[in-house]
Write an enzyme that holds these catalytic residues in place. Structure first.
Site, PDB file in Angstrom:
ATOM      1  N   HIS A   1      -0.346   0.674  -9.862  1.00 56.99           N
ATOM      2  CA  HIS A   1      -1.132  -0.271  -9.054  1.00 56.99           C
ATOM      3  C   HIS A   1      -1.585  -1.452  -9.909  1.00 56.99           C
ATOM      4  O   HIS A   1      -2.758  -1.833  -9.924  1.00 56.99           O
ATOM      5  CB  HIS A   1      -2.339   0.427  -8.430  1.00 56.99           C
ATOM      6  CG  HIS A   1      -2.746  -0.165  -7.115  1.00 56.99           C
ATOM      7  ND1 HIS A   1      -3.112   0.582  -6.030  1.00 56.99           N
ATOM      8  CD2 HIS A   1      -2.837  -1.456  -6.703  1.00 56.99           C
ATOM      9  CE1 HIS A   1      -3.422  -0.204  -5.009  1.00 56.99           C
ATOM     10  NE2 HIS A   1      -3.255  -1.450  -5.397  1.00 56.99           N
TER      11      HIS A   1
ATOM     12  N   GLU B   1      -2.339   8.245  -4.894  1.00 58.31           N
ATOM     13  CA  GLU B   1      -2.547   7.742  -6.251  1.00 58.31           C
ATOM     14  C   GLU B   1      -3.972   7.867  -6.765  1.00 58.31           C
ATOM     15  O   GLU B   1      -4.213   7.787  -7.976  1.00 58.31           O
ATOM     16  CB  GLU B   1      -2.158   6.262  -6.319  1.00 58.31           C
ATOM     17  CG  GLU B   1      -3.105   5.344  -5.563  1.00 58.31           C
ATOM     18  CD  GLU B   1      -2.669   3.881  -5.594  1.00 58.31           C
ATOM     19  OE1 GLU B   1      -3.509   3.041  -5.913  1.00 58.31           O
ATOM     20  OE2 GLU B   1      -1.489   3.599  -5.309  1.00 58.31           O
TER      21      GLU B   1
ATOM     22  N   ARG C   1       0.842  -1.194   0.000  1.00 59.66           N
ATOM     23  CA  ARG C   1       0.000   0.000   0.000  1.00 59.66           C
ATOM     24  C   ARG C   1       0.881   1.250   0.000  1.00 59.66           C
ATOM     25  O   ARG C   1       1.950   1.262   0.615  1.00 59.66           O
ATOM     26  CB  ARG C   1      -0.920   0.018   1.224  1.00 59.66           C
ATOM     27  CG  ARG C   1      -1.746  -1.235   1.409  1.00 59.66           C
ATOM     28  CD  ARG C   1      -2.686  -1.494   0.261  1.00 59.66           C
ATOM     29  NE  ARG C   1      -3.770  -0.507   0.190  1.00 59.66           N
ATOM     30  CZ  ARG C   1      -4.694  -0.499  -0.755  1.00 59.66           C
ATOM     31  NH1 ARG C   1      -4.652  -1.383  -1.739  1.00 59.66           N
ATOM     32  NH2 ARG C   1      -5.656   0.411  -0.736  1.00 59.66           N
TER      33      ARG C   1
END
Length: 330
Positions: A296, A264, A235
């Site tokens: 991601h 993000e 994360r």
């Protein structure tokens, strides 16, 4: 017929979601929008909802869901820090996630992107593009079998990552609050600092919580072996990003690879081609020669997407029918 809204639909997910609906006699409606204050009213006539949030869900969504008789939100990721679990519980909303959808896929990403840095591929590529084909000490690497790898977090993904590195013959240290006794090929340490102090590669696989927030900051980087490589496929909030950049700049880290970034939400999964990015820290990451950034996407395989789609829908239907599900979080 039971009706479930499938928010946050990607084009490649739509057919999977609709096919699941046919098999389970459920009317599934897909939408590219995310669940939010602006979209929650679309759920008035629905029984359940699944979504893939990245930013924080607004507090006013929970009571609205309760007023519509919706008893759950099925998040289609392992991470769930975008939800207020206590507030959801107060409004009788079950939050669920998909804790395991393809740990091997994320492990493969973590190792492969680390190897790019180990083998100096970014430097080599820049040299080749400049027509410099010489062999220099700066692009010399060493075998992974002669390295120590620190795995921080040995859940499903961390364990899978450790097993791959074990196949290379690396020495593996690890830290986890709940050690996995089956991983007898690695050595657990009593703290993160102990686990990383001799590591050539540090691979992060911890959830986002109060304990892990900015776990890797300047104070932690002071304990890193000079010239180490850091990979974060966990994360974004686990890392203090300015401190990471400073650690790369001063040579504490040889390089870093990040698949998640603390801020993000506005950018990752969206197309910002020919648009101005206002986040100066993100731009610094992207433009840095020794930091690799991916949006991601560590999980992104056909197997993982299928499991996420079905995992979210199965959880939603389970709560609708029984009041709970195996992957509930609150």
């Amino acid at each position: 017929m039971t009706k479930i809204m499938f928010f946050g639909t990607r084009d490649y997910e739509k057919e999977m979601a609709l096919n699941w609906g046919k098999k389970n006699n459920v009317e599934v409606t897909t939408s590219k929008e995310l669940l939010s204050s602006a979209t929650v009213d679309q759920l008035k006539d629905y029984d359940g909802v699944t979504t893939m949030q990245f930013g924080k869900l607004e507090n006013d969504v929970y009571p609205k869901l309760e007023s519509y008789g919706i008893k759950q939100i099925a998040q289609r990721t392992a991470g769930f820090d975008m939800y207020d679990l206590d507030l959801a519980k107060k409004h009788n909303i079950v939050i669920s996630n998909v804790p395991s959808y393809s740990p091997e896929t994320i492990a493969e990403y973590s190792v492969s992107i680390a190897l790019q840095l180990v083998r100096r591929f970014p430097d080599i590529e820049r040299r080749v593009q400049a027509h410099d084909f010489t062999w220099q000490a700066e692009i010399m690497s060493k075998p992974v079998k002669n390295m120590t790898v620190a795995i921080i977090g040995t859940g499903r993904i961390g364990a899978a990552t450790a097993k791959i590195y074990a196949g290379f013959g690396a020495t593996i240290t690890a830290y986890d609050a709940y050690p996995n006794k089956d991983l007898d090929f690695l050595t657990y340490k009593d703290s993160v600092k102990e686990a990383i102090k001799d590591a050539d590669i540090i691979s992060l696989h911890v959830p986002a919580n109060k304990e892990s927030y900015h776990l890797f900051d300047k104070a932690m980087f002071d304990h890193v072996k000079k010239g180490a490589i850091l990979v974060n496929a966990a994360r974004g909030a686990v890392i203090n990003t300015p401190d990471l950049i400073a650690a790369v700049n001063d040579g504490t880290l040889l390089g870093a690879a990040i698949d998640t970034y603390e801020n993000e939400a506005a950018y990752f999964t969206n197309d910002w081609t020919n648009k101005d990015i206002d986040d100066k820290t993100l731009l610094e990451l992207i433009e840095h020669e020794r930091i690799l950034v991916t949006p991601h996407i560590a999980f992104f395989s056909d197997e993982a997407v299928q499991n996420l789609v079905e995992g979210g829908l199965n959880a939603a239907l389970s709560v609708i029918n029984t009041g709970t599900c195996e992957t509930r979080l609150n």
